[in-house]
Enzyme design. Structure first.
Site, short mmCIF file in Angstrom:
data_model
loop_
_atom_site.label_atom_id
_atom_site.label_comp_id
_atom_site.label_asym_id
_atom_site.label_seq_id
_atom_site.Cartn_x
_atom_site.Cartn_y
_atom_site.Cartn_z
N CYS A 95 -17.83 37.33 -31.82
CA CYS A 95 -18.90 36.51 -32.40
C CYS A 95 -18.39 35.21 -33.01
CB CYS A 95 -19.67 37.30 -33.45
SG CYS A 95 -20.52 38.74 -32.81
N HIS A 348 -28.79 35.13 -31.89
CA HIS A 348 -27.34 35.24 -32.03
C HIS A 348 -26.70 35.38 -30.65
CE1 HIS A 348 -23.39 36.43 -33.16
NE2 HIS A 348 -23.63 37.69 -33.53
#
Length: 399
Positions: A95, A348
């Site tokens: 991420c 996201h």
């Protein structure tokens, strides 16, 4: 403000352009667009805006987490029509990949290993290949799996949602606080979109169904009652729901990072200067609090800086539980961060999310009439395997 690390001014890294795609829901508005085709229009927009010659790009650094491997940086560069002499590289810090790409570009400039880099990240969950594990014995069936391992099983390698539940229990984050934070994210993102605050940073993407120009996930009609009615997703007695967690997404983001000296020579008048960054590890079972460790590490290197003095803080919202727990540990009020909404509302797209944080800081501190000279911005993100990544920037005039 005086910082502990002050590089040769001509070689100070400065973000002078930042763009992103709209963020689409997985298998939604951007479902048919390959990762490189999410980035190619951004590359072309950045070069058009800045007037930088394509052959002046030293490298293209692109973060990616769920894709099929290979060199997405090189693929995107060629898809955008950059000269074959311009290389590219793929970066995987899960991420944090997009933010790591920008940090690495900045560090390369500080090391005088180049003057001009495209850096950021991309994710297309919709087009990512399936992952299949090779059978361990002849005649055995292959096994499909969702992600790579982040930590040895002996330590613990929970799924992201389970890790968020661990954090919620460990740090006493109630379901109500999570839902209230999620509602805030949607309301702020919807308000920002309606005010046109996202429009200047978004590059529209052409699809077979027309142009995609807006983020797909912010929900104007959600309410605290609606969020409270959702059932826990990961544990029957848990508090993490689809409403207080981010969705799965597609999207990309790139920034142009160059030396201050090069920016001046091109007549660029302002930018977002890179000051410092830090990465740090935590227990993988509580991976969501990684930003606590990385932010504290950064602040130790900048003794003259305190979190309350920072003008804009962008904290990736994978789960409300991990954001709230981290903010509690850092002594930061939730109202201070993500003032135009965060990933719970916007989405996201794993490899791109860290770069999107920088695009958001650039829009709030540098772009257009929002120019705020000497304002500081902090971006931080929690990463699978128990890692935090934090970067500090300052809006600067270059003339």
């Amino acid at each position: 403000m005086s910082y502990a690390y002050q590089p040769d001014e001509d070689w100070q890294p400065v973000v002078v352009a930042a763009y992103r795609t709209p963020v689409g829901r997985a298998f939604g508005s951007l479902a048919t667009v390959a990762a490189e085709d999410l980035l190619a229009p951004i590359i072309r927009r950045i070069l058009t805006e800045t007037g930088v010659a394509p052959d002046a790009i030293d490298d293209v650094l692109v973060g990616n987490a769920a894709g099929g491997g290979g060199n997405i940086g090189r693929l995107a560069a060629l898809a955008a029509g950059l000269p074959v002499a311009v290389p590219g590289v793929a970066i995987d810090r899960q991420c944090g990949s997009g933010l790591e790409a920008i940090i690495l570009a900045a560090r390369l400039i500080q090391a005088k290993a180049g003057s001009c880099f495209l850096a950021g990240g991309v994710e297309s969950v919709s087009t990512a290949p399936w992952r299949v594990e090779r059978p361990k014995a002849n005649g055995a069936l292959p096994r499909f799996y969702g992600r790579a391992r982040f930590s040895p099983e002996a330590i613990g390698d929970p799924e992201m949602g389970v890790a968020a539940e661990n954090v919620a229990r460990e740090f006493g984050i109630s379901r109500q606080r999570q839902d209230e934070f999620a509602l805030r994210s949607h309301r702020l993102a919807v308000a920002a979109a309606e005010a046109g605050l996202f429009r200047p940073e978004i590059v529209e993407i052409a699809t077979g169904h027309g142009l995609v120009e807006r983020d797909e996930c912010p929900r104007p009609t959600t309410s605290l009652e609606a969020l409270a009615n959702l059932k826990p997703v990961f544990q029957a007695d848990g508090s993490v729901t689809a409403g207080n967690a981010c969705p799965l997404n597609d999207g990309g983001c790139l920034v142009l990072v160059m030396s201050r000296g090069m920016a001046r020579s091109l007549g660029i008048e302002k930018g977002l200067a890179f000051i410092d960054s830090a990465a740090a590890g935590v227990d993988p079972n509580l991976l969501g609090i990684g930003p606590v460790a990385s932010t504290k590490k950064l602040l130790q290197r900048q003794p003259g800086l305190a979190l309350p003095e920072i003008d804009a803080i962008e904290f990736n919202e994978a789960f409300a539980a991990q954001v709230l727990a981290s903010l509690d540990q850092l002594g930061v009020a939730s109202e201070v961060v993500n003032k135009e909404g965060g990933a719970i509302a916007l989405g996201h797209p794993f490899g791109a999310s860290g770069a999107i944080l920088i695009s958001r800081l650039y829009s709030q501190l540098v772009r257009g009439d929002r120019w705020s000279p000497a304002a500081t911005g902090l971006a931080t993100i929690g990463i699978g395997g128990g890692i935090g990544l934090t970067a500090l920037f300052e809006a600067v005039g270059l003339s």
